[in-house]
Design a protein around this motif. Structure first.
Motif, PDB file in Angstrom:
ATOM      1  N   ALA A 207       0.815  -1.291  -0.155  1.00  0.00           N
ATOM      2  CA  ALA A 207      -0.015   0.182   0.052  1.00  0.00           C
ATOM      3  C   ALA A 207       0.761   1.294  -0.004  1.00  0.00           C
ATOM      4  O   ALA A 207       1.871   1.551   0.803  1.00  0.00           O
ATOM      5  N   ASP A 208       0.348   2.202  -0.744  1.00  0.00           N
ATOM      6  CA  ASP A 208       1.161   3.491  -0.756  1.00  0.00           C
ATOM      7  C   ASP A 208       0.409   4.453   0.135  1.00  0.00           C
ATOM      8  O   ASP A 208       0.905   5.826  -0.204  1.00  0.00           O
ATOM      9  N   HIS A 209      -0.555   4.174   0.737  1.00  0.00           N
ATOM     10  CA  HIS A 209      -1.338   5.081   1.322  1.00  0.00           C
ATOM     11  C   HIS A 209      -2.110   4.433   2.684  1.00  0.00           C
ATOM     12  O   HIS A 209      -2.023   3.213   2.739  1.00  0.00           O
ATOM     13  N   ASP A 210      -2.653   4.939   3.481  1.00  0.00           N
ATOM     14  CA  ASP A 210      -3.223   4.521   4.609  1.00  0.00           C
ATOM     15  C   ASP A 210      -4.801   4.857   4.243  1.00  0.00           C
ATOM     16  O   ASP A 210      -5.240   5.831   3.939  1.00  0.00           O
ATOM     17  N   SER A 211      -5.808   3.944   4.410  1.00  0.00           N
ATOM     18  CA  SER A 211      -6.935   4.034   4.410  1.00  0.00           C
ATOM     19  C   SER A 211      -7.689   5.006   5.498  1.00  0.00           C
ATOM     20  O   SER A 211      -7.008   5.329   6.539  1.00  0.00           O
ATOM     21  N   THR A 212      -8.740   5.717   5.126  1.00  0.00           N
ATOM     22  CA  THR A 212      -9.425   6.912   6.247  1.00  0.00           C
ATOM     23  C   THR A 212      -9.571   6.089   7.395  1.00  0.00           C
ATOM     24  O   THR A 212      -9.289   6.631   8.423  1.00  0.00           O
ATOM     25  N   LEU A 213     -10.028   4.711   7.504  1.00  0.00           N
ATOM     26  CA  LEU A 213     -10.268   4.095   8.723  1.00  0.00           C
ATOM     27  C   LEU A 213      -9.083   3.797   9.301  1.00  0.00           C
ATOM     28  O   LEU A 213      -9.193   3.894  10.727  1.00  0.00           O
ATOM     29  N   VAL A 214      -8.002   3.380   8.612  1.00  0.00           N
ATOM     30  CA  VAL A 214      -6.691   3.223   9.393  1.00  0.00           C
ATOM     31  C   VAL A 214      -6.240   4.571  10.015  1.00  0.00           C
ATOM     32  O   VAL A 214      -5.791   4.442  11.194  1.00  0.00           O
ATOM     33  N   GLN A 215      -6.405   5.725   9.606  1.00  0.00           N
ATOM     34  CA  GLN A 215      -6.024   6.902   9.880  1.00  0.00           C
ATOM     35  C   GLN A 215      -6.785   6.984  11.119  1.00  0.00           C
ATOM     36  O   GLN A 215      -6.442   7.523  12.285  1.00  0.00           O
ATOM     37  N   ARG A 216      -7.998   6.878  11.220  1.00  0.00           N
ATOM     38  CA  ARG A 216      -8.888   6.870  12.385  1.00  0.00           C
ATOM     39  C   ARG A 216      -8.398   5.943  13.340  1.00  0.00           C
ATOM     40  O   ARG A 216      -8.383   6.454  14.767  1.00  0.00           O
ATOM     41  N   TYR A 217      -8.158   4.671  13.204  1.00  0.00           N
ATOM     42  CA  TYR A 217      -7.703   3.955  14.280  1.00  0.00           C
ATOM     43  C   TYR A 217      -6.441   4.312  14.723  1.00  0.00           C
ATOM     44  O   TYR A 217      -6.172   4.228  15.974  1.00  0.00           O
ATOM     45  N   GLN A 218      -5.575   4.633  13.877  1.00  0.00           N
ATOM     46  CA  GLN A 218      -4.437   5.119  14.591  1.00  0.00           C
ATOM     47  C   GLN A 218      -4.350   6.418  15.366  1.00  0.00           C
ATOM     48  O   GLN A 218      -3.524   6.857  16.498  1.00  0.00           O
ATOM     49  N   ALA A 219      -5.219   7.225  14.918  1.00  0.00           N
ATOM     50  CA  ALA A 219      -5.589   8.667  15.922  1.00  0.00           C
ATOM     51  C   ALA A 219      -6.252   8.117  16.944  1.00  0.00           C
ATOM     52  O   ALA A 219      -5.934   8.790  17.978  1.00  0.00           O
ATOM     53  N   ALA A 220      -6.750   6.953  17.089  1.00  0.00           N
ATOM     54  CA  ALA A 220      -7.536   6.565  18.541  1.00  0.00           C
ATOM     55  C   ALA A 220      -6.487   5.874  19.312  1.00  0.00           C
ATOM     56  O   ALA A 220      -6.654   5.635  20.576  1.00  0.00           O
ATOM     57  N   GLY A 221      -5.002   5.608  18.959  1.00  0.00           N
ATOM     58  CA  GLY A 221      -3.977   4.926  19.397  1.00  0.00           C
ATOM     59  C   GLY A 221      -3.837   3.449  19.193  1.00  0.00           C
ATOM     60  O   GLY A 221      -2.883   3.176  19.867  1.00  0.00           O
ATOM     61  N   LEU A 222      -4.518   2.999  18.402  1.00  0.00           N
ATOM     62  CA  LEU A 222      -4.284   1.453  18.259  1.00  0.00           C
ATOM     63  C   LEU A 222      -3.207   0.989  17.733  1.00  0.00           C
ATOM     64  O   LEU A 222      -2.629   1.741  16.732  1.00  0.00           O
ATOM     65  N   ASN A 223      -2.543   0.097  18.300  1.00  0.00           N
ATOM     66  CA  ASN A 223      -1.153  -0.280  17.655  1.00  0.00           C
ATOM     67  C   ASN A 223      -1.413  -1.630  16.830  1.00  0.00           C
ATOM     68  O   ASN A 223      -1.698  -2.807  17.424  1.00  0.00           O
ATOM     69  N   ILE A 224      -1.278  -1.365  15.481  1.00  0.00           N
ATOM     70  CA  ILE A 224      -1.662  -2.588  14.385  1.00  0.00           C
ATOM     71  C   ILE A 224      -0.365  -3.214  14.458  1.00  0.00           C
ATOM     72  O   ILE A 224       0.582  -2.903  13.915  1.00  0.00           O
ATOM     73  N   PHE A 225      -0.637  -4.770  14.611  1.00  0.00           N
ATOM     74  CA  PHE A 225       0.615  -5.537  14.569  1.00  0.00           C
ATOM     75  C   PHE A 225       0.282  -6.886  13.683  1.00  0.00           C
ATOM     76  O   PHE A 225       1.400  -7.575  13.487  1.00  0.00           O
TER      77      PHE A 225
END
Length: 524
Positions: free
Chosen positions: A148-166
């Motif tokens: 992927a060359d970008h983050d999905s909008t939902l991923v941006q929101r998950y990361q803004a919420a602090g989730l650590n995607i592993f």
């Protein structure tokens, strides 16, 4: 990330899982509580981790009771120990470890200022979502090195919420079936019975959450793909209204609005929290149901709901007696909580016409995705890179016309009108989630003759798909277990934008008939 790197990463993951979690994996395969294998499972880091939901983990991190790296390692250790379920397809362990270490040394004031889910482990479905710099395979060999060359909008929101995607979690190829099996990664197994499917297409998410690897995981639903696996694994899963959770930025509607993103969780409050943090329009969106305070809904027990009970398989294929019993028991439970439940008739719904049009839309959506990939890499896709049934669908899709696509959306809208008129008289619709028990592995595989696949497919999505085609919210609630100990969910659907009503009822049911302590017996 190269194809070789992805393959090596997966080999390293499986090798580590065999070395570090072998005893627990054997336990998953057949050992019962009290055996040596079950004892090995208790030796995993943070023994209480599997009892915590994401909300509880976040509170403990904010208080300083545990560090982000500790809970991450607890999740990774369980992913490795329970490798027999085959839930993880693309690990991002090192990336997540780096993010966790950066959070570990924070003082109390800094922790309290961080996002609500800061440091909580999380995983994405390996389908239709982008995390920049990582691969999303869509369960398909043609996409096995698609970075992927970008983050999905939902991923941006998950990361803004602090989730650590592993990690990314297994999906069948393009989410085209109600099981999670693929040529690329093999079969994902149901922790309640390793010979059965964990559901699909979010079967990696349901297996991981049921096993205790995570308390909540990303999922998506184009015909039942959140609710079916939630039902098969004894979990809570809510498909939101069309447009509530962002799908972009590259495509703002999945499959002409059939598909929606959300999560599968053990607790209702985790789903409510993740939806609260991710709901709302993104740039370019034109379809948005009313947003609501879903956390407040948790505390607002509904009273006197009028619920329509529907138990007929509109494909004409019948419903398993245990699934009927599950929905009947749910009706009795709701009546005991002060709600009014009565049978309803959905014969006015043009269901078979809708279902035929659904095949046109999903195949066309798959063809569009494949052709975009062909453009990106400069070559055509090959037949040997796809499951046989999906390859057949791709060939058919090349002959579909614009008129057929418009007709499909039109019949979906007609179905929506029928259900909207019904919801003028009823607050909710109650039904089985599926028409059958969790199937044996292979029954819904995309790698078989189409006729055999179709016979089983009508049992998976008979009750779920109508709410994708009409864009309405629906949830599967784990209220019943079969005589042989298999989870069986029941479905509640609401009017467009009715997520708060669903969450409120789910929280009420969770208190009346708790399910959090019901765990797969082979996991101890």
């Amino acid at each position: 990330m190269s194809e070789r790197a992805v393959a090596q990463g997966r080999r390293d993951f499986l090798k580590t899982g065999a070395a570090l979690g072998g005893a627990a994996a054997v336990g998953l395969g057949g050992a019962m509580p009290g055996t040596a294998a079950a004892a090995a499972a208790t030796a995993l880091p943070l023994p209480d981790y599997e009892q915590w939901d994401a909300t509880e983990i976040a509170l403990r991190i904010h208080r300083g009771d545990v560090k982000p790296s500790e809970v991450l390692e607890a999740a990774i250790a369980r992913a490795e120990a329970y490798a027999a379920i085959n839930a993880v397809t693309v690990p991002h362990f090192d990336m997540a470890r780096e993010a966790a270490r950066a959070l570990d040394g924070a003082a109390q004031a800094e922790r309290e200022a961080r996002p609500v889910l800061s440091g909580v482990p999380f995983a994405l479905k390996d389908l239709g979502i982008a995390l920049k710099g990582t691969v999303t395979t869509n369960g398909c060999a043609f996409f096995k090195d698609a970075v992927a060359d970008h983050d999905s909008t939902l991923v941006q929101r998950y990361q803004a919420a602090g989730l650590n995607i592993f990690a990314k979690l297994a999906s069948p190829e393009f989410g085209q079936t109600g099981t999670t099996e693929s040529r690329l990664f093999g079969a994902t197994r149901n922790p309640w019975d390793l010979e059965r499917s964990s559901g699909g297409s979010s079967g990696g998410a349901s297996a991981a959450v049921a096993a205790g690897v995570l308390p909540v995981a990303h999922a998506s639903d184009g015909g039942g793909s959140i609710r079916i696996p939630a039902s098969h694994c004894g979990l809570f899963g809510l498909k939101p209204s069309r447009g509530l959770i962002p799908m972009g930025p590259k495509s703002l509607e999945g499959w002409l609005g059939l598909s929606a993103h959300n999560v599968i969780s053990r607790s209702v409050r985790d789903t409510a929290l993740l939806m609260q943090l991710s709901q709302g329009a993104e740039a370019g969106a034109r379809t948005l149901p009313p947003t609501s305070d879903l956390l407040a809904a948790l505390e607002q027990a509904p009273r006197g709901l009028k619920i329509g009970l529907f138990q007929t398989n509109l494909f004409g294929a019948g419903v398993h007696a245990e699934c009927l019993e599950a929905s009947s028991k749910a009706a009795t439970l709701c009546a005991g909580l002060g709600h009014h439940v009565e049978p309803i008739d959905l014969s006015a719904l043009p269901f078979l016409e809708m279902a035929g049009s659904m095949g046109v839309v999903t195949a066309s959506g798959m063809l569009y995705t494949v052709r975009e990939r062909e453009k990106a890499i400069g070559r055509e896709a090959r037949e040997d890179e796809f499951e046989p049934i999906d390859w057949q669908s791709l060939q058919k899709a090349k002959s579909y016309t614009a008129e057929q696509i418009l007709k499909a959306r039109s019949v979906f809208d007609r179905g929506g009108r029928v259900l909207d008129e019904l919801f003028a008289r009823y607050d909710l619709i109650l039904s089985p989630t599926t028409a059958a028990l969790p199937p044996k592995l292979g029954a819904l595989s995309l790698d078989q003759p189409f006729e055999a696949f179709a016979r089983n497919a009508v049992q998976a999505s008979a009750f779920t798909s109508m709410f994708n085609m009409t864009g309405l919210p629906a949830m599967s609630v784990p209220l019943h277990w079969s005589a042989e100990g298999l989870p069986i969910g029941v479905q509640f659907a609401a009017p467009y934008g009715g997520e708060a009503r669903l969450i409120a009822l789910a929280a009420q049911l969770e208190k009346a008939a708790p399910w959090a302590d019901r765990r797969p017996p082979r996991l101890g």
